[in-house]
Write an enzyme that holds these catalytic residues in place. Sequence first.
Site, mmCIF file in Angstrom:
data_model
loop_
_atom_site.group_PDB
_atom_site.id
_atom_site.type_symbol
_atom_site.label_atom_id
_atom_site.label_comp_id
_atom_site.label_asym_id
_atom_site.label_seq_id
_atom_site.Cartn_x
_atom_site.Cartn_y
_atom_site.Cartn_z
ATOM 1 N N LYS A 97 0.825 -1.207 0.000
ATOM 2 C CA LYS A 97 0.000 0.000 0.000
ATOM 3 C C LYS A 97 0.858 1.255 0.000
ATOM 4 C CE LYS A 97 -3.746 -2.416 2.336
ATOM 5 N NZ LYS A 97 -4.279 -2.812 3.644
ATOM 6 N N ASP B 289 -11.306 2.975 5.248
ATOM 7 C CA ASP B 289 -11.681 1.586 4.965
ATOM 8 C C ASP B 289 -13.111 1.292 5.373
ATOM 9 O OD1 ASP B 289 -11.005 -0.731 3.675
ATOM 10 O OD2 ASP B 289 -10.012 -1.662 5.382
ATOM 11 N N GLN C 34 -5.051 -1.830 9.993
ATOM 12 C CA GLN C 34 -4.765 -3.087 9.302
ATOM 13 C C GLN C 34 -4.994 -4.254 10.252
ATOM 14 O OE1 GLN C 34 -3.630 -3.572 5.921
ATOM 15 N NE2 GLN C 34 -4.188 -5.651 6.466
#
Length: 282
Positions: A49, A116, A93
């Site tokens: 990423k 997200d 994450q």
Amino acid sequence: MTEILDGKAVAKLTNEETAKRVAALPFTPKLAVIYDPENGGSELYVGMKSRKAARLGMETVDIAVPADADTASVVATVKQLNEDSSIQGILVQSPLPGEIDEQVIFSAVAPAKDVDGLGAFSQGLLFADAPAEYTVAATPKGVMTLLEHYHIPTKGKRALVVGRSQLFGRPMMALMLNADATVTIAHRYTPAEDLKAALKQADIVMVGVGIPNFIKGEDLQEGAVVVDVGMNVVDGKAVGDVDFASAQGIASYITPVPGGVGPMTIATLLENTVTAAELQAK
């Protein structure tokens, strides 16, 4: 003849558009990533990423969570990032180490920076199909972009989502409902005979359970669209949750692993980040 849903190609188009949007901003968007440095998969994804973000003109800051951290300490970190005007997006994450309550961490992220879409606020708007600005989790949103690119209809179709995680299964179910599909959701406690019956009826099958080759071609309805969200390593090779070889010739469309949903997830996360930056710039 089974057609491949090429996530790499569609992600490239998404990334090209994202780069244009980044260049049009009066500042450089910055994404903060909170992760467990001891988790090999997380370390790999965070690196991917960060490299892709740099290529698109964004900045990233990686925040490692120590093994002895608790929920309160991570929440404190999130609150600092919420208040930092130089940060436009925050990504948690999963999985985080130890006994940290990820649900609490997800919902501690300010909705405007929740790139997200895993917080309760964003997911509540998704499940309500609300006419408002909110972020959708990157993996299921990327799946929808892939289906739209290949002009695969969802209205009135029977969709089966296998997996009920907050990162994939639950938001995937909501997106398909919002797209007028008739949705069934299955998970690890679904009896095998019920899952097999649902698979034989499903026009679109979306799988994310983390079990290599969990679904075989013989389980599928002829002509089903198959979206494989799984990423497993078997004998040093990446494989999905669907047995790709046996599904070819039965599925009408299928995502490969790797090269299917994975690139779409990263592209969509960065697309969400630039959207958050644009909204914050207003």
